[in-house]
Design an enzyme around this catalytic site. Structure first.
Site, PDB file in Angstrom:
ATOM      1  N   TRP A   1      58.020  76.403  47.533  1.00  0.00           N
ATOM      2  CA  TRP A   1      56.750  75.900  48.075  1.00  0.00           C
ATOM      3  C   TRP A   1      55.580  76.317  47.195  1.00  0.00           C
ATOM      4  CZ3 TRP A   1      57.272  71.921  50.852  1.00  0.00           C
ATOM      5  CH2 TRP A   1      58.402  71.765  51.663  1.00  0.00           C
TER       6      TRP A   1
ATOM      7  N   ASP B   1      49.589  80.336  52.147  1.00  0.00           N
ATOM      8  CA  ASP B   1      50.352  79.321  52.867  1.00  0.00           C
ATOM      9  C   ASP B   1      51.293  80.057  53.815  1.00  0.00           C
ATOM     10  OD1 ASP B   1      52.168  77.492  53.794  1.00  0.00           O
ATOM     11  OD2 ASP B   1      52.854  76.815  51.827  1.00  0.00           O
TER      12      ASP B   1
ATOM     13  N   LYS C   1      56.911  75.190  62.831  1.00  0.00           N
ATOM     14  CA  LYS C   1      57.793  76.365  62.892  1.00  0.00           C
ATOM     15  C   LYS C   1      57.353  77.250  64.063  1.00  0.00           C
ATOM     16  CE  LYS C   1      57.826  75.447  58.045  1.00  0.00           C
ATOM     17  NZ  LYS C   1      59.064  74.817  57.830  1.00  0.00           N
TER      18      LYS C   1
HETATM   19  C1  LIG Z   1      56.005  77.595  53.213  1.00  0.00           C
HETATM   20  C2  LIG Z   1      55.887  76.107  53.367  1.00  0.00           C
HETATM   21  N1  LIG Z   1      54.867  75.465  52.774  1.00  0.00           N
HETATM   22  C3  LIG Z   1      54.710  74.142  52.877  1.00  0.00           C
HETATM   23  C4  LIG Z   1      55.593  73.362  53.586  1.00  0.00           C
HETATM   24  C5  LIG Z   1      55.368  71.886  53.681  1.00  0.00           C
HETATM   25  O1  LIG Z   1      54.876  71.606  54.947  1.00  0.00           O
HETATM   26  P1  LIG Z   1      54.565  70.139  55.439  1.00  0.00           P
HETATM   27  O2  LIG Z   1      55.873  69.430  55.542  1.00  0.00           O
HETATM   28  O3  LIG Z   1      53.910  70.378  56.761  1.00  0.00           O
HETATM   29  O4  LIG Z   1      53.666  69.488  54.461  1.00  0.00           O
HETATM   30  C6  LIG Z   1      56.662  73.971  54.242  1.00  0.00           C
HETATM   31  C7  LIG Z   1      57.597  73.149  55.018  1.00  0.00           C
HETATM   32  O5  LIG Z   1      58.635  73.494  55.450  1.00  0.00           O
HETATM   33  C8  LIG Z   1      56.819  75.379  54.116  1.00  0.00           C
HETATM   34  O6  LIG Z   1      57.844  76.006  54.708  1.00  0.00           O
END
Ligand SMILES: Cc1ncc(COP(=O)(O)O)c(C=O)c1O
Length: 359
Positions: A102, A171, A195
Site C-alpha cells: 500500500w 494511512d 475494516k
Molecule cells: C493500508 C491500506 N491502504 C489502502 C487501501 C486501499 O483502500 P481502498 O480500497 O479503500 O481505496 C487498503 C485496502 O485494503 C489498505 O489496507
C-alpha cells in the site's frame, strides 16, 4: 442462519450486534417513518446521526478541536492523490516510507503531483520489517512524511510513532480504532472504512486544522479538505447509510469499553495466534517479531501443496476467507475488532488439528 468466523482483510466482518441493530432499524429509523437510506442528508434526522457518529469517533480517539474530522469518498486510494493535492505545491518534495504494497501504491500516485523522496523502503527485507527511523533519508523542508502504520497484505506494523520534523501523514486503513492512539502526533490520518469502521464507501480523514487552506486551486472540491471541513463533509451527498452503520460501530466500541478495552482483547487475540504459529514446526510467519501486525496475520504451511486442503477444511469448519493475498500466497487471518476472541480460539484449534493430521 449461521454466521461463520470471517477472516477477510476487507471488506471485513462487522460486529453481529451492529448488524442486528441495523436490521431492526432498516425499514424505519426511530419513529422517522423511513429508512436511513431514504433520508435527506440535510434533514434533521440524518444530521443527528452524522453528528453523533462524529462525536463518538472523536470521543473514542480523544480527538481535540484542533483537528477536523471528514467523512469522504474515494477510499484510501483516493487519499493517495488527495493528500499531495492538499498539502503540497507542485514543485515541493514529500517523504515517503514504504513498508509494503500500500505504501508503494501511495508513492506511485503521489508522484503525479509532487516530487517524492522515498526516505526508506523495506524492500530489502521483502517487506517483513520496519526500517529503523535512524536510517531514514528524509529531505529538508519536506511538505510531509507519509507512511503506512499497518501494511494489510504483508502484516507489518509500526509499534511506535516515528519522530520526524515534517507533518506526519498516516494511512491507518487497517489499524485505526484497534487500540488507543495519540492523534496529536499526526498532521493527517486517513482510513478506508471497510475494516474497523464499517461497510465500504466512506473514508475518514482526521486533519490538523493548521494544515487546512493549502489545497491547490485545481483540487476537485470533493477532495478539498478545507472546503469539505467548512461544509461538514456535505458539499455533495455523502454515503449516508455507510455513515450511519459506522456510527453504530462507534457505539458498539464504546459499549465494549472503548479503545483501551478493545486493545486488550486485540492484544490477547494476536498473542494467541502468533504464539501458536511460533510454537509449531508446521506454520510460519515471515515478519520480524517486533514488527508484526495486530490485525493481519499472514502465515504459510510447511507444504504449500496442502494450501487448498487447508482452506477447504477451514471453510467447512466455519472459518472463512483465510486465503492469503495473491501477491504473497499462503494464508492470512485478519483479526480486526469485530473478530471475537472465540474466533481466534477456533482458528488455533483447527490449525492444531490440521497439523496433527497432515503435518
Ligand atoms: C493500508 C491500506 N491502504 C489502502 C487501501 C486501499 O483502500 P481502498 O480500497 O479503500 O481505496 C487498503 C485496502 O485494503 C489498505 O489496507
Amino acid at each position: 442462519m449461521s454466521r461463520v468466523y470471517n477472516f477477510s482483510a476487507g471488506p471485513a466482518a462487522l460486529p453481529e450486534a451492529v448488524l442486528r441493530r441495523a436490521q431492526e432499524e432498516l425499514p424505519e429509523w426511530q419513529g422517522s417513518g423511513m429508512s436511513v437510506m431514504e433520508m435527506s442528508h440535510r434533514g434533521k434526522d440524518f444530521m443527528s446521526i452524522a453528528e453523533q457518529a462524529e462525536a463518538d469517533f472523536r470521543e473514542l480517539l480523544s480527538i481535540g478541536d484542533d483537528y477536523a474530522v471528514l467523512f469522504l469518498q474515494g477510499g484510501a486510494t483516493g487519499q493517495f492523490a488527495t493528500v499531495p493535492m492538499n498539502l503540497a505545491e507542485p514543485g515541493q518534495t514529500a517523504d515517503y516510507v514504504v513498508t509494503g504494497s500500500w505504501g508503494k501504491k501511495a508513492v506511485a500516485e503521489a508522484g503525479k503531483y509532487l516530487a517524492v523522496n522515498v526516505a526508506a523502503d523495506a524492500g530489502d527485507s521483502k517487506y517483513t520489517s520496519v526500517p529503523d527511523v535512524g536510517s531514514w533519508r528524509t529531505s529538508d523542508g519536506a511538505a510531509y512524511l507519509h507512511y503506512t502504520p499497518n501494511e494489510t497484505i504483508g502484516g507489518v506494523e509500526f509499534h511506535s510513532i516515528p519522530e520526524v520534523a515534517a507533518p506526519l501523514v498516516a494511512d491507518m486503513s487497517s489499524t485505526i480504532l484497534s487500540r488507543p492512539l495519540d492523534v496529536s502526533r499526526f498532521g493527517v490520518i486517513y482510513a478506508g472504512a471497510q475494516k474497523n469502521i464499517g461497510p465500504a464507501g466512506i473514508t475518514i480523514v482526521i486533519v490538523r486544522r493548521d494544515l487546512l487552506g493549502r489545497a491547490r486551486p485545481e483540487t476537485p472540491m470533493v477532495m478539498d479538505y478545507t472546503a469539505m471541513a467548512a461544509a461538514g463533509s456535505m458539499l455533495n451527498t455523502p454515503p449516508t447509510y455507510t455513515w450511519y452503520v459506522a456510527g453504530l460501530v462507534f457505539q458498539w466500541l464504546k459499549d465494549q469499553g472503548g479503545l483501551a478495552a478493545i486493545g486488550d482483547i486485540n492484544r490477547r487475540k494476536k498473542d494467541k495466534l502468533y504464539d501458536f504459529i511460533d510454537g509449531s514446526g508446521f506454520y510460519a510467519n515471515p515478519v520480524n517479531p517486533s514488527d508484526r501486525s495486530w490485525m493481519n496475520v499472514p502465515f504459510t504451511l510447511a507444504d504449500p501443496e496442502l494450501d487448498g486442503r487447508f482452506l477447504a477444511e477451514a471453510a467447512e469448519a466455519g472459518l472463512a476467507t483465510l486465503k492469503g493475498h495473491r501477491s504473497v500466497g499462503g494464508m492470512r487471518a485478519s483479526i480486526y475488532n469485530a473478530m471475537p476472541e472465540a474466533g481466534v480460539d477456533a482458528l488455533v484449534a483447527f490449525m492444531a488439528d490440521f497439523e496433527k493430521r497432515c503435518g
